[in-house]
Design a protein around this motif. Structure first.
Motif, PDB file in Angstrom:
ATOM      1  N   LEU A  51       0.836  -1.200   0.000  1.00 12.03           N
ATOM      2  CA  LEU A  51       0.000   0.000   0.000  1.00 12.03           C
ATOM      3  C   LEU A  51       0.873   1.253   0.000  1.00 12.03           C
ATOM      4  O   LEU A  51       0.605   2.202  -0.745  1.00 12.03           O
ATOM      5  N   ALA A  52       1.921   1.258   0.804  1.00 12.15           N
ATOM      6  CA  ALA A  52       2.831   2.407   0.835  1.00 12.15           C
ATOM      7  C   ALA A  52       3.493   2.614  -0.526  1.00 12.15           C
ATOM      8  O   ALA A  52       3.636   3.746  -0.994  1.00 12.15           O
ATOM      9  N   LEU A  53       3.885   1.524  -1.161  1.00 11.21           N
ATOM     10  CA  LEU A  53       4.521   1.609  -2.475  1.00 11.21           C
ATOM     11  C   LEU A  53       3.550   2.168  -3.523  1.00 11.21           C
ATOM     12  O   LEU A  53       3.955   2.917  -4.411  1.00 11.21           O
ATOM     13  N   CYS A  54       2.275   1.851  -3.388  1.00 12.23           N
ATOM     14  CA  CYS A  54       1.260   2.300  -4.348  1.00 12.23           C
ATOM     15  C   CYS A  54       0.604   3.619  -3.962  1.00 12.23           C
ATOM     16  O   CYS A  54      -0.166   4.173  -4.760  1.00 12.23           O
ATOM     17  N   ALA A  55       0.875   4.144  -2.789  1.00 18.66           N
ATOM     18  CA  ALA A  55       0.140   5.304  -2.260  1.00 18.66           C
ATOM     19  C   ALA A  55       0.152   6.503  -3.205  1.00 18.66           C
ATOM     20  O   ALA A  55      -0.894   7.124  -3.442  1.00 18.66           O
ATOM     21  N   ALA A  56       1.301   6.842  -3.759  1.00 17.57           N
ATOM     22  CA  ALA A  56       1.377   8.011  -4.644  1.00 17.57           C
ATOM     23  C   ALA A  56       0.551   7.802  -5.910  1.00 17.57           C
ATOM     24  O   ALA A  56      -0.025   8.760  -6.448  1.00 17.57           O
ATOM     25  N   TYR A  57       0.454   6.568  -6.377  1.00 19.01           N
ATOM     26  CA  TYR A  57      -0.291   6.269  -7.597  1.00 19.01           C
ATOM     27  C   TYR A  57      -1.793   6.267  -7.326  1.00 19.01           C
ATOM     28  O   TYR A  57      -2.574   6.705  -8.160  1.00 19.01           O
ATOM     29  N   LEU A  58      -2.193   5.786  -6.160  1.00 19.42           N
ATOM     30  CA  LEU A  58      -3.602   5.849  -5.773  1.00 19.42           C
ATOM     31  C   LEU A  58      -4.031   7.308  -5.602  1.00 19.42           C
ATOM     32  O   LEU A  58      -5.064   7.725  -6.129  1.00 19.42           O
ATOM     33  N   GLN A  59      -3.219   8.072  -4.891  1.00 19.30           N
ATOM     34  CA  GLN A  59      -3.527   9.487  -4.672  1.00 19.30           C
ATOM     35  C   GLN A  59      -3.522  10.247  -5.995  1.00 19.30           C
ATOM     36  O   GLN A  59      -4.427  11.021  -6.279  1.00 19.30           O
ATOM     37  N   GLY A  60      -2.515  10.012  -6.815  1.00 17.67           N
ATOM     38  CA  GLY A  60      -2.421  10.701  -8.098  1.00 17.67           C
ATOM     39  C   GLY A  60      -3.560  10.348  -9.029  1.00 17.67           C
ATOM     40  O   GLY A  60      -4.140  11.215  -9.684  1.00 17.67           O
ATOM     41  N   GLY A  61      -3.904   9.070  -9.089  1.00 21.64           N
ATOM     42  CA  GLY A  61      -5.004   8.636  -9.947  1.00 21.64           C
ATOM     43  C   GLY A  61      -6.333   9.214  -9.503  1.00 21.64           C
ATOM     44  O   GLY A  61      -7.144   9.660 -10.328  1.00 21.64           O
ATOM     45  N   LEU A  62      -6.578   9.223  -8.192  1.00 17.86           N
ATOM     46  CA  LEU A  62      -7.826   9.795  -7.684  1.00 17.86           C
ATOM     47  C   LEU A  62      -7.879  11.305  -7.907  1.00 17.86           C
ATOM     48  O   LEU A  62      -8.913  11.847  -8.316  1.00 17.86           O
ATOM     49  N   ASP A  63      -6.762  11.996  -7.642  1.00 16.55           N
ATOM     50  CA  ASP A  63      -6.720  13.439  -7.894  1.00 16.55           C
ATOM     51  C   ASP A  63      -7.011  13.747  -9.359  1.00 16.55           C
ATOM     52  O   ASP A  63      -7.781  14.662  -9.667  1.00 16.55           O
ATOM     53  N   LYS A  64      -6.412  12.996 -10.253  1.00 16.11           N
ATOM     54  CA  LYS A  64      -6.629  13.216 -11.694  1.00 16.11           C
ATOM     55  C   LYS A  64      -8.074  12.906 -12.082  1.00 16.11           C
ATOM     56  O   LYS A  64      -8.666  13.603 -12.895  1.00 16.11           O
ATOM     57  N   ALA A  65      -8.632  11.863 -11.491  1.00 19.23           N
ATOM     58  CA  ALA A  65     -10.019  11.498 -11.804  1.00 19.23           C
ATOM     59  C   ALA A  65     -10.996  12.572 -11.330  1.00 19.23           C
ATOM     60  O   ALA A  65     -11.960  12.882 -12.034  1.00 19.23           O
ATOM     61  N   PHE A  66     -10.745  13.149 -10.159  1.00 16.48           N
ATOM     62  CA  PHE A  66     -11.648  14.166  -9.619  1.00 16.48           C
ATOM     63  C   PHE A  66     -11.384  15.561 -10.181  1.00 16.48           C
ATOM     64  O   PHE A  66     -12.215  16.449 -10.049  1.00 16.48           O
ATOM     65  N   ASP A  67     -10.218  15.754 -10.791  1.00 19.14           N
ATOM     66  CA  ASP A  67      -9.899  17.031 -11.447  1.00 19.14           C
ATOM     67  C   ASP A  67      -9.314  16.718 -12.818  1.00 19.14           C
ATOM     68  O   ASP A  67      -8.121  16.918 -13.058  1.00 19.14           O
ATOM     69  N   PHE A  68     -10.174  16.221 -13.699  1.00 17.67           N
ATOM     70  CA  PHE A  68      -9.689  15.778 -15.003  1.00 17.67           C
ATOM     71  C   PHE A  68      -9.115  16.933 -15.809  1.00 17.67           C
ATOM     72  O   PHE A  68      -8.115  16.760 -16.516  1.00 17.67           O
ATOM     73  N   ALA A  69      -9.693  18.111 -15.685  1.00 20.83           N
ATOM     74  CA  ALA A  69      -9.156  19.283 -16.398  1.00 20.83           C
ATOM     75  C   ALA A  69      -7.729  19.576 -15.928  1.00 20.83           C
ATOM     76  O   ALA A  69      -6.855  19.910 -16.736  1.00 20.83           O
ATOM     77  N   GLY A  70      -7.484  19.436 -14.637  1.00 15.76           N
ATOM     78  CA  GLY A  70      -6.133  19.621 -14.106  1.00 15.76           C
ATOM     79  C   GLY A  70      -5.172  18.557 -14.621  1.00 15.76           C
ATOM     80  O   GLY A  70      -4.009  18.842 -14.907  1.00 15.76           O
ATOM     81  N   ALA A  71      -5.672  17.321 -14.747  1.00 23.90           N
ATOM     82  CA  ALA A  71      -4.841  16.237 -15.280  1.00 23.90           C
ATOM     83  C   ALA A  71      -4.462  16.520 -16.724  1.00 23.90           C
ATOM     84  O   ALA A  71      -3.308  16.321 -17.126  1.00 23.90           O
TER      85      ALA A  71
END
Length: 136
Positions: A19-39
């Motif tokens: 989970l720690a190894l994947c944390a940045a990817y989970l956070q990044g993917g969710l951030d991009k999904a919720f702010d697609f224009a920002g992505a």
């Protein structure tokens, strides 16, 4: 020493480490999904073509590969996908050799930290494939 070994080798600690190894990817993917224009803006900032589909693909890769790793289903494949994604992304986003100080210092640190993540994901794939071979 035995007690520490038993604790470190527990399934819970293993899953938390993944989970720690994947944390940045989970956070990044969710951030991009919720702010697609920002992505899309981030993709355009790095000069990549086809910003909309590439941003969507990035979300799928970050979240999907992380879920494969955490679920144990094709863990090796998820780990190799994130290793390749990270290697590509670090050469796009952290081109420290093109920068001047002080930006160069920060970008170089980030570049080599991401190379460490590539190594970590490669080890996850290696261990998963080795376990599968031993079971067969």
């Amino acid at each position: 020493m035995r007690m520490l070994g038993s604790l470190i080798c527990s399934g819970t600690v293993r899953w938390l480490a993944l989970l720690a190894l994947c944390a940045a990817y989970l956070q990044g993917g969710l951030d991009k999904a919720f702010d697609f224009a920002g992505a899309v803006a981030e993709t355009q900032h790095f000069g990549l073509p086809f910003a909309v589909p590439l941003s969507a693909l990035t979300i799928v890769v970050e979240l999907g590969a992380s879920l494969l790793i955490l679920s144990g289903i094709y863990r090796w494949a998820g780990a190799l996908v994130l290793a390749g994604f990270t290697l590509f992304a670090t050469f796009v986003a952290n081109r420290f050799w093109e920068m001047v100080p002080p930006e160069r210092f920060m970008a170089a640190n980030s570049f080599f930290e991401h190379i460490g993540l590539v190594g970590g994901f490669t080890l996850v794939a290696w261990h998963d494939l080795k376990q599968r071979q031993e079971r067969a």
